[in-house]
Motif scaffolding. Structure first.
Motif, PDB file in Angstrom:
ATOM      1  N   ILE A  95      12.331 -62.776  30.126  1.00 39.67           N
ATOM      2  CA  ILE A  95      12.783 -61.358  28.971  1.00 39.67           C
ATOM      3  C   ILE A  95      11.751 -60.623  28.561  1.00 39.67           C
ATOM      4  N   TYR A 111       3.475 -61.691  24.681  1.00 39.96           N
ATOM      5  CA  TYR A 111       3.969 -62.015  23.705  1.00 39.96           C
ATOM      6  C   TYR A 111       2.388 -62.373  22.591  1.00 39.96           C
ATOM      7  N   THR A 154      12.216 -65.172  25.488  1.00 37.42           N
ATOM      8  CA  THR A 154      10.753 -64.405  24.874  1.00 37.42           C
ATOM      9  C   THR A 154       9.838 -65.095  25.160  1.00 37.42           C
ATOM     10  N   THR A 212      19.578 -56.802  28.741  1.00 41.93           N
ATOM     11  CA  THR A 212      19.166 -57.635  29.487  1.00 41.93           C
ATOM     12  C   THR A 212      19.431 -58.593  30.279  1.00 41.93           C
ATOM     13  N   GLY A 248      11.796 -57.884  24.134  1.00 39.99           N
ATOM     14  CA  GLY A 248      11.291 -59.267  22.838  1.00 39.99           C
ATOM     15  C   GLY A 248      10.394 -58.673  21.766  1.00 39.99           C
ATOM     16  N   ASP A 254      15.158 -56.248  33.535  1.00 38.26           N
ATOM     17  CA  ASP A 254      14.481 -57.581  33.497  1.00 38.26           C
ATOM     18  C   ASP A 254      14.547 -58.590  34.724  1.00 38.26           C
TER      19      ASP A 254
END
Length: 287
Positions: free
Chosen positions: A263, A50, A236, A122, A268, A12
């Protein structure tokens, strides 16, 4: 001799960070379907991802990079005469390390390619990559960097709060029984990565309790956070979730402001939106 530091997209780093640190980043894939395959960190806007994840009826899947992607990077390093230190996400969580190992064998340059299983992912993986860069800049050889990372990765800690366990369960990272138990009565789980695998290290009623659980884990650690090493916060989807960590670091521990990383999609998918966490090196125990 220049040394090439390579990692995968689950560390990330932003493109700007990767460029500034001189990193080669190999992307994993996020698959919303057979005809919708995106390269992590390259093809998919984070906010859009997302938003889609929150409304997706079927959880997207992730897939490791092909050996050919690693092979191209290794051949480029070979042509430049640069040894490679590749710091990759936990081999217990992904076949990414195996793809890199196959590529190294095919490259004819295997004796100059040093693969490091970070045993994590991550934010914590990013810490190890940053440590590799620091060692490179201090003049360590590739072999010395790999040996140092294999030793120091034992001190890395990663703790995270997830809003729900359903994404980890759907993605096969936690059993259904653990996921169901964790969602009862509004309990929020505290997640870690130990021995390369995802596990639950604490449970608390509501998010405030989960944050406090992590603060206690940090303070219970012998020596606490090693302030001579970098530490990171991440989230996230919703940056506001990381604010309690930020205040704890600055106001309670009186440490310098920590960097905050968004992230990306591969992690995610499994953590879900609304997760946040902290990664750091534990201070060495005093004799």
């Amino acid at each position: 001799m220049a040394i090439r530091i390579l990692t995968d997209s689950t560390a990330d780093f932003t493109k700007e960070e990767a460029h500034a640190l001189g990193l080669t980043v190999i992307p994993l894939n996020v698959n919303f379907g057979p005809d919708e395959v995106y390269r992590d960190g390259e093809d998919l806007d984070l906010q859009e991802f997302y938003e889609r994840l929150e409304h997706a009826e079927k959880l997207p899947t992730t897939s490791q990079p092909s050996p050919e992607l690693f092979l191209a990077a290794f051949e480029e390093a070979k042509e430049a005469g640069e040894p490679v230190v590749a710091v990759l996400l936990s081999g217990a969580l992904s076949g990414t390390l195996q793809s890199a190992r196959l590529a190294a064998e095919m490259s004819g340059y295997e004796d100059q390619i040093f693969l490091v299983d970070s045993m994590t992912v991550t934010l914590a993986e990013q810490l190890l990559v940053r440590r590799a860069v620091a060692l490179r800049d201090q003049g360590f050889t590739a072999a010395e960097i790999a040996r140092t990372l294999d030793e120091e990765k034992k001190r890395i800690r990663l703790y995270a709060v997830v809003d729900t366990l359903k994404y980890l369960q759907k993605g096969g990272r936690l059993s259904a029984a653990v996921a169901v138990a964790g969602t009862l009565l509004g309990i929020k789980p505290v997640i870690t990565v130990q021995n390369g695998k995802v596990g639950v290290v604490g449970k608390a009623r509501g998010l405030p309790g989960a944050y406090v659980t992590i603060f206690k884990l940090i303070s219970a650690e012998e020596g606490g956070i090693d302030i001579l090493r970098p530490y990171l916060l991440g989230y996230t989807g919703h940056r506001r979730t990381v604010e309690p960590f930020y205040r704890y670091i600055c106001d309670n521990l009186h440490l310098p402001k920590p960097p905050v990383s968004a992230i990306g999609p591969v992690i995610g998918v499994h953590a879900g939106p609304g997760a946040c966490g902290i990664a750091y090196f534990a201070a060495e125990k005093e004799d």
